[in-house]
Design an enzyme around this catalytic site. Structure first.
Site, PDB file in Angstrom:
ATOM      1  N   GLU A   1       0.828  -1.214   0.000  1.00 14.22           N
ATOM      2  CA  GLU A   1       0.000   0.000   0.000  1.00 14.22           C
ATOM      3  C   GLU A   1       0.860   1.261   0.000  1.00 14.22           C
ATOM      4  OE1 GLU A   1      -2.936  -0.317  -0.840  1.00 14.22           O
ATOM      5  OE2 GLU A   1      -3.229  -2.443  -0.390  1.00 14.22           O
TER       6      GLU A   1
ATOM      7  N   HIS B   1       1.663   2.091  -3.558  1.00 14.25           N
ATOM      8  CA  HIS B   1       0.598   2.870  -4.208  1.00 14.25           C
ATOM      9  C   HIS B   1       0.670   4.333  -3.759  1.00 14.25           C
ATOM     10  CE1 HIS B   1      -1.535  -0.369  -6.108  1.00 14.25           C
ATOM     11  NE2 HIS B   1      -1.794  -1.008  -4.998  1.00 14.25           N
TER      12      HIS B   1
ATOM     13  N   HIS C   1       3.546   6.206  -5.318  1.00 15.91           N
ATOM     14  CA  HIS C   1       3.279   6.421  -6.747  1.00 15.91           C
ATOM     15  C   HIS C   1       2.388   7.663  -6.900  1.00 15.91           C
ATOM     16  CE1 HIS C   1       2.108   4.285 -10.800  1.00 15.91           C
ATOM     17  NE2 HIS C   1       2.676   5.434 -10.990  1.00 15.91           N
TER      18      HIS C   1
HETATM   19 ZN   LIG Z   1      -2.601  -2.953  -5.000  1.00 14.12          ZN
END
Ligand SMILES: [Zn+2]
Length: 590
Positions: free
Chosen positions: A383, A386, A389
């Site tokens: 997580e 993510h 990103h």
């Molecule tokens: Zn994912």
């Protein structure tokens, strides 16, 4: 635990997004009041300055609407028993759909402008924040039909888009799930329980569960087959109606991914299927089985080795594992931990599972339900991938260009998981833990690369059959699936006849040509990790990937990061990695 008993340091600070519920109401009203302004641009987008003002206003309103939406959802997710936020969330849903309807004229009106006007707008510096979005509209133009035809298609869509819903009704409501005898007495099978029982050490229980589930599907197989055949026909109809060669081309065109990627993936998996067979042999050996059945595929070959780390220690471990990503990345992780990005602990009413989410212009957030399992540590790394990103992409771009596409969405999260895994595999002393980690890594390949490619291949077969006029019957589909399954799992497995119905229970098949992205995502991540570990300088290229958002096609973004998915190389690297992990595990279980 009740939410008010959770320590503040384990709670996310949603105040960073919207300072109070009163401020939420104000922002909500602001969006409502701006919608007519946006609508007033309808019919005026052929004028350059009106177009620019419209795009800017649209961006501004969408940022606010997203914030209203996220805040209400995340407040609801942290404790679903609070009625106020259920109300907020319902209102935010309505607002987003109202905004969508109000702005639906934009794309078609832009698309209908003259080519040279659009080309000159795209070349204009003032339009830079919107240039990629405009290019995408132009790219899609050749598949837009006349107004009359578009109206007809959109009316037809309303009559044909319910196959997925029919399947969900069968799958979740009509399917007559059997009762399975277990050690603790009879239990009614559910989809969730199926996964649990299939990993049970009791082989008889696994066999009963497997046969029970497939028996339930077999009882409705004609209805499911008719539903799936309808869905495939409908996919092919819309692709053909718009002038695409086939449905796969339509899907790849919309992802902006070359067709070679799909073909390379399937070829590479075929070319290396021996490694999958080797894995099955290894599994057979590890489980000490004379003969192996399809219901022996999910039982873990290594006992769960739980790290049982306190959250702080788990976080330290993640920082350690992600060390190759450099100092700046590390500092951002620390900021995420210390500045209220993460909602860590489980509490009554909290949404289960984990996610990373947020709204543009505010740091990303992560929801966890941390419970000290080894898997939770990987979830944390995933997580945070993510979140980073989003952080890098938001920092580099305006709202319109920041959002990344689904094709690349799982790359950063998987890079983090893989880095952490490889770090642990090479450093842990405990032999059982090492075996567990290796088998975790191997299972990522099996479920993400091999299984999803098998699905991707089946979808292609079914759509091609329909196109060439071959009827999609229970026998024709099940025979094809059975053959495919034999090829994927090889001779080490007894291919129980039930498995030929597996195609009938995959909900993703009603969103055609989606699952291949899981496979390419893992393959990309494995390559990026290899590049980073081989040459620390390639971290810069990876940062550029993280910062690219949705500013280019996902294929180009990955290519710039050193992963050309239309070439053989990334697949070779990934397959070698899988084989290396198999060899290591083989040594450990001797
Ligand atoms: Zn994912």
């Amino acid at each position: 635990m009740k939410r008010n008993e959770v320590l503040d340091k384990y709670k996310w600070k949603l105040e960073d997004m919207i300072p109070s519920d009163e401020a939420w109401e104000e922002l909500y009203n602001e969006v409502v009041n701006s919608i007519p302004k946006l609508k007033s641009f309808e019919g005026k987008l052929g004028d350059r300055s009106a177009l620019l003002s419209c795009l800017k206003l649209n961006e501004e309103i969408n940022i606010k609407a997203e914030r209203v939406f996220c805040y209400s959802r995340m407040r609801r997710d942290q404790d679903g028993s609070v009625q106020k936020y259920i109300g907020f969330s319902d209102r935010a849903n309505g607002l987003v759909s109202e905004l969508g309807t109000a702005t639906s004229f934009m794309e078609s009106e832009i698309s209908s402008q003259k080519e040279d006007y659009l080309a000159s707008v795209i070349a204009d510096k003032d339009f830079e924040p919107f240039d990629f979005m405009l290019k995408e509209i132009v790219r899609n133009k050749k598949y837009i039909l006349s107004d009359k035809e578009e109206r007809l298609l959109s009316m037809a869509t309303r009559a044909t888009d319910n196959y997925g819903e029919v399947f969900n009704t069968i799958n979740n409501v009509e399917l007559n799930m059997p009762t399975i005898e277990t050690e603790d007495g009879p239990v009614k099978l559910t989809h969730g329980l199926y996964g649990v029982l299939m990993s049970s050490k009791d082989r008889g229980l696994r066999e009963r569960t497997f046969k029970g589930l497939y028996g339930a599907f077999e009882a409705l197989i004609n209805t499911i087959c008719a539903t799936y055949a309808g869905s495939v026909k409908s996919d092919n109809f819309y692709a053909k109606a718009r002038g695409y060669e086939d449905c796969l081309s339509r899907s790849l065109f919309s992802d902006n991914v070359p067709k070679a990627v799909y073909d390379k993936l399937i070829d590479a998996v075929h070319g290396n299927i021996k490694y999958m067979h080797k894995y099955i042999e290894l599994r057979k050996k590890a489980l000490g089985l004379e003969d192996m059945h399809m219901y022996d595929i999910y039982v873990p070959i290594v006992e769960d080795a739980e790290l049982k780390l306190e959250y702080e220690k788990a976080f330290d471990l993640v920082i350690e594992g992600l060390h190759p990503l450099g100092e700046e990345y590390k500092n951002l992780l620390i900021e995420a931990r210390d500045s209220g990005w993460i909602d860590v602990m489980e509490n009554e009413g909290k949404r289960s599972g984990a996610y990373s989410w947020g709204s543009y212009g505010v740091h990303p957030y992560v929801l966890l339900n941390y419970s000290k399992t080894t898997h939770d540590v990987f979830t944390l790394a995933h997580e945070l991938g993510h979140a980073m990103h989003s952080y890098y992409s938001d920092r580099a771009h305006g709202y319109t260009k920041a959002g990344y596409q689904i094709f690349v969405a799982e790359v950063a999260s998987t890079v983090n998981e893989t880095l952490l895994l490889k770090h642990l595999i090479s450093t842990v002393k405990d032999r059982n833990l090492k075996k567990y980690l290796l088998s975790y890594y191997i299972d990522m390949f099996r479920t993400t690369v091999f299984r999803q490619t098998q699905f991707a291949e089946f979808e292609k077969i079914a759509h091609d059959m329909e196109l060439s006029g071959e009827p999609l019957t229970v026998n024709s589909l099940s025979d094809k699936y059975y053959e495919l399954n034999k090829m994927y799992y090889g001779d080490a497995v007894t291919h129980d006849k039930e498995i030929s119905y597996e195609w009938a229970r995959i909900p993703h098949f009603y969103t055609s040509f989606y699952v291949y992205k899981y496979a390419t995502g893992l393959i990309s991540a494995v390559n990026i990790v290899k590049n980073i570990l081989d040459d620390p300088k390639s971290v810069d290229r990876y940062k550029a990937f993280l910062s690219a958002g949705g500013s280019d096609s996902p294929y180009n973004i990955l290519k710039n990061a050193g992963v050309d998915l239309a070439s053989d190389h990334p697949y070779e690297v990934a397959m070698k990695e899988f084989n290396d992990a198999l060899e290591q595990l083989n040594k450990e279980i001797q």
